[in-house]
Design a protein around this motif. Structure first.
Motif, mmCIF file in Angstrom:
data_model
loop_
_atom_site.group_PDB
_atom_site.id
_atom_site.type_symbol
_atom_site.label_atom_id
_atom_site.label_comp_id
_atom_site.label_asym_id
_atom_site.label_seq_id
_atom_site.Cartn_x
_atom_site.Cartn_y
_atom_site.Cartn_z
ATOM 1 N N LEU A 58 0.871 -1.354 0.112
ATOM 2 C CA LEU A 58 -0.011 0.222 -0.206
ATOM 3 C C LEU A 58 0.985 1.395 -0.151
ATOM 4 O O LEU A 58 1.810 1.128 0.609
ATOM 5 C CB LEU A 58 -0.896 -0.004 1.025
ATOM 6 N N LEU A 59 0.381 2.424 -0.690
ATOM 7 C CA LEU A 59 1.140 3.533 -0.608
ATOM 8 C C LEU A 59 1.233 4.266 0.628
ATOM 9 O O LEU A 59 0.194 4.362 1.269
ATOM 10 C CB LEU A 59 0.434 4.393 -1.643
ATOM 11 N N ILE A 60 2.393 4.543 1.154
ATOM 12 C CA ILE A 60 2.391 5.281 2.556
ATOM 13 C C ILE A 60 2.763 6.672 2.261
ATOM 14 O O ILE A 60 2.157 7.432 2.856
ATOM 15 C CB ILE A 60 3.618 4.618 3.237
ATOM 16 N N LYS A 61 3.621 6.972 1.366
ATOM 17 C CA LYS A 61 4.096 8.231 1.408
ATOM 18 C C LYS A 61 4.561 8.670 -0.283
ATOM 19 O O LYS A 61 5.175 7.773 -0.796
ATOM 20 C CB LYS A 61 5.210 8.448 2.308
ATOM 21 N N ILE A 62 4.385 9.699 -0.535
ATOM 22 C CA ILE A 62 4.899 10.311 -1.962
ATOM 23 C C ILE A 62 5.346 11.828 -1.549
ATOM 24 O O ILE A 62 4.930 12.595 -0.887
ATOM 25 C CB ILE A 62 3.861 10.524 -2.969
ATOM 26 N N GLU A 63 6.682 12.064 -2.072
ATOM 27 C CA GLU A 63 7.289 13.287 -2.121
ATOM 28 C C GLU A 63 7.562 13.766 -3.485
ATOM 29 O O GLU A 63 8.071 12.798 -4.155
ATOM 30 C CB GLU A 63 8.438 13.499 -1.234
ATOM 31 N N GLN A 64 6.963 15.038 -4.003
ATOM 32 C CA GLN A 64 7.390 15.166 -5.122
ATOM 33 C C GLN A 64 7.822 16.709 -5.450
ATOM 34 O O GLN A 64 7.240 17.574 -4.778
ATOM 35 C CB GLN A 64 6.202 14.982 -6.215
ATOM 36 N N LEU A 65 8.884 17.073 -6.313
ATOM 37 C CA LEU A 65 9.068 18.389 -6.235
ATOM 38 C C LEU A 65 9.154 18.591 -7.860
ATOM 39 O O LEU A 65 10.145 17.833 -8.513
ATOM 40 C CB LEU A 65 10.526 18.553 -5.739
ATOM 41 N N ASN A 66 8.591 19.712 -8.344
ATOM 42 C CA ASN A 66 8.678 20.199 -9.682
ATOM 43 C C ASN A 66 9.716 21.252 -9.849
ATOM 44 O O ASN A 66 9.980 21.798 -8.851
ATOM 45 C CB ASN A 66 7.340 20.524 -10.199
ATOM 46 N N LYS A 67 10.229 21.289 -11.074
ATOM 47 C CA LYS A 67 11.292 22.313 -11.128
ATOM 48 C C LYS A 67 11.083 23.900 -11.153
ATOM 49 O O LYS A 67 11.575 24.661 -10.923
ATOM 50 C CB LYS A 67 11.828 22.417 -12.806
ATOM 51 N N SER A 68 9.429 23.934 -11.240
ATOM 52 C CA SER A 68 8.901 25.222 -10.825
ATOM 53 C C SER A 68 8.883 25.640 -9.446
ATOM 54 O O SER A 68 8.478 26.586 -8.911
ATOM 55 C CB SER A 68 7.583 25.244 -11.353
ATOM 56 N N GLY A 69 9.376 24.712 -8.349
ATOM 57 C CA GLY A 69 9.343 24.740 -7.242
ATOM 58 C C GLY A 69 8.132 24.333 -6.379
ATOM 59 O O GLY A 69 7.940 24.407 -5.141
#
Length: 239
Positions: free
Chosen positions: A200-211
């Protein structure tokens, strides 16, 4: 149907789940719900909804759904829908016709026919397929072909390793993966999956180039009707 990649697993290994998450986007709080439902005749529906609030007022709501068959140990996506409402509005859908070998992608009123080849998917069905790959232990080649506008874009992931992750539920054994390549190369994405709870998904961290920084963290969940709880003695290497 076209033959889909052998990387996908049988329906017997897919179980229903419902999970609630705390989300944030550059300091704006949100709540999220992810759910897998088993429908009739081997049909599955994966849904994802996010609701963002500011000063107690809902400012945006996103709803995504994907329906697919698990047929002969392969995932066969049938439809995908995306709707964003609130401060801005966006809508898109993908309808697959495997007999004709074509998919129709509609984005905000514009239509594109996409030639289907083995393994082509949408955003949600590929997330399901990624999880199933990890469950099978096939982590050497985590590559998926996603419909993006009028193109098909490869997404490649790599296994980072095992980690005992602190969550709102307590410590959970997890497998961490990250997005290793996406054609546009505009973001970094890290994902943690629960080893002892069908990944099961516990955590996602995403960072776009736009900040733009997006985080999703598990708050509560049930898997196959059982409430998710931490292991008494997390090892980081659970099967």
């Amino acid at each position: 149907y076209l033959i889909i990649s052998e990387s996908f697993v049988s329906a017997q290994q897919a179980v229903e789940f419902a999970a609630n998450y705390k989300a944030s986007t550059n300091g704006i709080g949100a709540t999220a719900l992810r759910k897998l439902e088993i429908l009739d005749d081997g049909l599955y529906r994966l849904s994802n909804s996010i609701e963002a609030s500011l000063a107690g007022q809902v400012i945006a709501k996103l709803i995504q759904t994907s329906e697919f068959h698990l047929d002969a140990e392969r995932v066969v996506p049938l439809s995908y829908n995306y709707l964003l409402t609130g401060i801005s509005t966006e809508a898109s859908s993908i309808n697959y016709d495997w007999d004709a070998g074509l998919a129709l992608n509609n984005e905000n009123g514009e239509n594109w026919p996409i030639k289907l080849t083995s393994g082509v998917m949408d955003e949600l069905s590929h997330q399901f397929a990624l999880r199933q790959q990890i469950k099978k232990g096939n982590t050497d080649t985590l590559e998926f072909q996603l419909i993006d506008g009028d193109e098909i874009e490869p997404h490649r992931y790599r296994l980072v390793g095992k980690e005992v992750l602190n969550t709102a539920l307590g410590k959970l054994n997890s497998t961490q993966i990250e997005l290793a390549q996406v054609e546009s190369n505009e973001r970094t994405t890290k994902i943690w999956l629960a080893d002892d709870w069908q990944y099961l998904l516990i955590k996602i961290e995403q960072l776009n180039k736009s900040g733009l920084r997006i985080k999703l963290e598990l708050e509560s969940a049930t898997v196959s009707g059982k409430k998710v709880v931490p292991m008494l003695e997390p090892t980081g290497f659970a099967n």
